[in-house]
Scaffold this active site. Structure first.
Site, PDB file in Angstrom:
ATOM      1  N   PRO A  21      35.980  50.479  28.141  1.00 57.19           N
ATOM      2  CA  PRO A  21      34.682  50.740  28.763  1.00 57.19           C
ATOM      3  C   PRO A  21      34.818  50.590  30.273  1.00 57.19           C
ATOM      4  CG  PRO A  21      34.711  48.550  27.771  1.00 57.19           C
ATOM      5  CD  PRO A  21      36.004  49.210  27.385  1.00 57.19           C
ATOM      6  N   CYS A  61      33.474  40.999  32.371  1.00 52.81           N
ATOM      7  CA  CYS A  61      33.166  41.565  33.687  1.00 52.81           C
ATOM      8  C   CYS A  61      32.840  40.446  34.682  1.00 52.81           C
ATOM      9  CB  CYS A  61      31.991  42.526  33.582  1.00 52.81           C
ATOM     10  SG  CYS A  61      31.556  43.297  35.165  1.00 52.81           S
ATOM     11  N   ASN A 119      44.557  44.522  26.622  1.00 54.19           N
ATOM     12  CA  ASN A 119      44.047  45.363  27.708  1.00 54.19           C
ATOM     13  C   ASN A 119      44.596  44.839  29.029  1.00 54.19           C
ATOM     14  OD1 ASN A 119      40.960  45.528  29.497  1.00 54.19           O
ATOM     15  ND2 ASN A 119      42.321  47.251  29.151  1.00 54.19           N
ATOM     16  N   ARG A 135      42.063  52.545  33.459  1.00 47.88           N
ATOM     17  CA  ARG A 135      42.042  53.491  34.582  1.00 47.88           C
ATOM     18  C   ARG A 135      43.034  54.641  34.431  1.00 47.88           C
ATOM     19  NH1 ARG A 135      43.073  49.282  39.063  1.00 47.88           N
ATOM     20  NH2 ARG A 135      43.761  48.101  37.241  1.00 47.88           N
TER      21      ARG A 135
END
Length: 332
Positions: free
Chosen positions: A14, A98, A208, A231
């Site tokens: 995401p 985040c 990740n 990315r």
């Protein structure tokens, strides 16, 4: 390992402002089996926004697809998870990774790592929807970066019913670093993620952070159940072209020319529905990265997609410009 009926061997992360429905549809033209995640959507946007459906809509072709939620109120999480189930999502994912200031003020994201009991409550609330309920986290925050700290969080979410954990292999600094720096400055600790899998063998662990090639993904899969690419999948999307064949037993790899044909058809449909073509073309600039003519493709799209009346013909023209330029060996 496959949990909840989803094969998460390869996922696309995401990414805020990037993984909207047009980007996901574009990626689906390249790989049919990769699990796709939405941008983070806050519970507030879904419960108090003017148009919550705008954040939830997706095309059937986007399956398998997960909705990532940002929030920390279990009641709100439960309501939004039911909304996701009603819309037909395959998975609901809680953002516990985040590090941005805005997210911290809303009391969600990476700062939630300091409140493992609350994260566990949110997982229980998500599970009420019947959807696969997963968590995406960092390996630590600020000076709370011991393995014991991470182990405690994982233990509690597992006990709450979480069967799949996505781990960004960097810790997050909640102060002093920007979100961009938090993706680059803290060192990658893949060994920590591998250890999580060793200590929680029944937990599906997805790694990740910093994965840029399918060769690297294959190496990580020796130690974990899945790999999430971020990315690189956005900026160099054709890196995903061999995923289905290599990791899912699919047949063949789609050529870029076929993807362009699919793009033109998709753009024609969306433009007829009132979608500005620039909303689509902004996601596809990297399709020819590394090839002669790539610059001409990017330039043509950038110059023409914003013009009044622009439609799918912009993509067709950009491909023609690419072909001409590639013959003159203009290397990106």
């Amino acid at each position: 390992m496959e949990q909840n009926g989803l094969n998460r061997k390869v996922c696309v992360a995401p990414m805020l402002d990037w993984t909207d429905r047009h980007e996901r549809s574009f990626l689906r033209m390249i790989t049919k089996h990769t699990v796709l995640y939405t941008e983070m959507v806050t519970t507030g946007a879904l419960l108090h926004g003017r148009d919550p459906e705008r954040f939830l809509q997706f095309d059937d072709e986007e399956h398998p697809i997960a909705l990532q939620l940002g929030g920390s109120d279990p009641e709100a999480i439960a309501t939004c998870s039911r909304m996701a189930a009603d819309f037909g999502y395959d998975e609901i994912n809680l953002n516990v990774g985040c590090p941005s200031d805005r997210v911290q003020k809303g009391r969600f994201g990476a700062c939630l790592m300091a409140e493992p009991d609350l994260v566990a409550e949110c997982v229980s609330a998500m599970a009420q929807s019947g959807l696969a309920s997963t968590v995406k986290t960092r390996i630590g925050i600020d000076n709370q970066d011991s393995y014991e700290f991470l182990h405690d969080l994982i233990s509690k979410v597992v006990n709450a019913g979480c069967k799949t954990l996505i781990v960004h292999a960097r810790k997050a600094w909640l102060e002093g670093l920007s979100p961009k720096q938090n993706r680059e400055v803290p060192p990658l600790r893949y060994d920590i993620v591998y250890r999580v899998k060793q200590d929680f063998p029944e937990l599906e662990v997805i790694l990740n952070g910093g994965v840029q090639t399918l060769e690297a993904a294959a190496e990580h899969l020796e130690y974990v159940d899945g790999v999430m690419i971020g990315r690189e999948a956005y900026q160099n999307p054709y890196v995903m072209a061999e995923v289905d064949q290599r990791f899912y037993g699919g047949a063949g790899v789609k050529e870029r020319s076929e993807i362009v044909d699919d793009l033109i058809q998709y753009a024609a449909l969306k433009v007829s529905e009132g979608v500005p073509v620039k909303s689509i073309t902004r996601h596809v600039l990297g399709l020819f990265n590394g090839l002669p003519g790539a610059r001409a493709w990017r330039r043509s799209l950038s110059q023409n997609a914003f013009k009044p009346g622009a439609d799918e013909g912009v993509i067709r023209r950009a491909y023609e410009d690419y072909l001409v330029s590639s013959q003159t060996r203009e290397v990106a």
